[in-house]
Design a protein around this motif. Sequence first.
Motif, PDB file in Angstrom:
ATOM      1  N   LEU A  61       9.542 -16.148  23.282  1.00 39.19           N
ATOM      2  CA  LEU A  61       9.797 -16.171  21.850  1.00 39.19           C
ATOM      3  C   LEU A  61       9.981 -17.613  21.392  1.00 39.19           C
ATOM      4  CD1 LEU A  61      12.354 -13.244  21.572  1.00 39.19           C
ATOM      5  CD2 LEU A  61       9.896 -13.172  21.154  1.00 39.19           C
ATOM      6  N   ARG A  62       9.318 -17.963  20.320  1.00 42.53           N
ATOM      7  CA  ARG A  62       9.501 -19.281  19.709  1.00 42.53           C
ATOM      8  C   ARG A  62      10.312 -19.057  18.439  1.00 42.53           C
ATOM      9  NH1 ARG A  62       4.209 -22.095  18.309  1.00 42.53           N
ATOM     10  NH2 ARG A  62       4.564 -21.155  16.303  1.00 42.53           N
ATOM     11  N   LEU A  63      11.538 -19.527  18.460  1.00 45.33           N
ATOM     12  CA  LEU A  63      12.468 -19.307  17.356  1.00 45.33           C
ATOM     13  C   LEU A  63      12.429 -20.484  16.394  1.00 45.33           C
ATOM     14  CD1 LEU A  63      15.440 -18.046  19.525  1.00 45.33           C
ATOM     15  CD2 LEU A  63      13.697 -16.679  18.380  1.00 45.33           C
ATOM     16  N   TRP A  64      12.394 -20.175  15.120  1.00 42.21           N
ATOM     17  CA  TRP A  64      12.335 -21.212  14.098  1.00 42.21           C
ATOM     18  C   TRP A  64      13.687 -21.890  13.962  1.00 42.21           C
ATOM     19  CZ3 TRP A  64      15.010 -21.889   9.528  1.00 42.21           C
ATOM     20  CH2 TRP A  64      14.525 -22.905   8.711  1.00 42.21           C
ATOM     21  N   ASP A  65      13.652 -23.179  13.793  1.00 43.94           N
ATOM     22  CA  ASP A  65      14.833 -23.998  13.517  1.00 43.94           C
ATOM     23  C   ASP A  65      14.395 -24.989  12.456  1.00 43.94           C
ATOM     24  OD1 ASP A  65      16.458 -26.691  14.307  1.00 43.94           O
ATOM     25  OD2 ASP A  65      17.649 -24.885  14.691  1.00 43.94           O
ATOM     26  N   PRO A  66      15.262 -25.392  11.549  1.00 43.66           N
ATOM     27  CA  PRO A  66      14.833 -26.311  10.482  1.00 43.66           C
ATOM     28  C   PRO A  66      14.259 -27.640  10.989  1.00 43.66           C
ATOM     29  CG  PRO A  66      17.029 -25.475  10.034  1.00 43.66           C
ATOM     30  CD  PRO A  66      16.650 -24.989  11.388  1.00 43.66           C
ATOM     31  N   PHE A  67      14.588 -28.033  12.228  1.00 45.20           N
ATOM     32  CA  PHE A  67      14.166 -29.337  12.707  1.00 45.20           C
ATOM     33  C   PHE A  67      13.192 -29.277  13.886  1.00 45.20           C
ATOM     34  CE2 PHE A  67      18.269 -29.839  10.653  1.00 45.20           C
ATOM     35  CZ  PHE A  67      17.908 -30.729   9.651  1.00 45.20           C
ATOM     36  N   ALA A  68      13.287 -28.255  14.731  1.00 42.13           N
ATOM     37  CA  ALA A  68      12.377 -28.125  15.865  1.00 42.13           C
ATOM     38  C   ALA A  68      12.437 -26.697  16.385  1.00 42.13           C
ATOM     39  CB  ALA A  68      12.757 -29.091  16.978  1.00 42.13           C
ATOM     40  N   ASP A  69      11.295 -26.167  16.810  1.00 38.44           N
ATOM     41  CA  ASP A  69      11.267 -24.815  17.360  1.00 38.44           C
ATOM     42  C   ASP A  69      12.050 -24.764  18.669  1.00 38.44           C
ATOM     43  OD1 ASP A  69       9.734 -23.893  15.294  1.00 38.44           O
ATOM     44  OD2 ASP A  69       7.842 -24.032  16.378  1.00 38.44           O
ATOM     45  N   ARG A  70      12.645 -23.603  18.919  1.00 39.34           N
ATOM     46  CA  ARG A  70      13.338 -23.371  20.180  1.00 39.34           C
ATOM     47  C   ARG A  70      12.608 -22.271  20.924  1.00 39.34           C
ATOM     48  NH1 ARG A  70      19.013 -21.684  18.807  1.00 39.34           N
ATOM     49  NH2 ARG A  70      18.032 -20.845  16.971  1.00 39.34           N
ATOM     50  N   VAL A  71      12.518 -22.366  22.212  1.00 37.27           N
ATOM     51  CA  VAL A  71      11.840 -21.361  23.020  1.00 37.27           C
ATOM     52  C   VAL A  71      12.888 -20.553  23.768  1.00 37.27           C
ATOM     53  CG1 VAL A  71      10.215 -20.984  24.912  1.00 37.27           C
ATOM     54  CG2 VAL A  71       9.822 -22.820  23.266  1.00 37.27           C
ATOM     55  N   ALA A  72      12.727 -19.213  23.695  1.00 37.66           N
ATOM     56  CA  ALA A  72      13.670 -18.315  24.385  1.00 37.66           C
ATOM     57  C   ALA A  72      12.902 -17.343  25.230  1.00 37.66           C
ATOM     58  CB  ALA A  72      14.522 -17.570  23.379  1.00 37.66           C
TER      59      ALA A  72
END
Length: 72
Positions: A61-72
């Motif tokens: 899962l690639r989670l949206w973040d206002p500054f950079a995507d996070r991978v889970a």
Amino acid sequence: MKKLEGGLWKSKFILPEHRARMEQEKHEGRRREKPVFDQQQLEEIDRALIYSLNEGVPVTLRLWDPFADRVA
């Protein structure tokens, strides 16, 4: 200090409060817009998650973040 035209002076000295504010504005300038998905994209995501759950297939899962995507 360096003398500019009109008798003004230029200095490279920056107060800590000003430096902190400049860094904060620089950070905020990298803020990204949240993506908007249409119905078809949401259904594709839903199908992939259901398939993963039923078949035991791992997903990333690639989670949206206002500054950079996070991978889970």
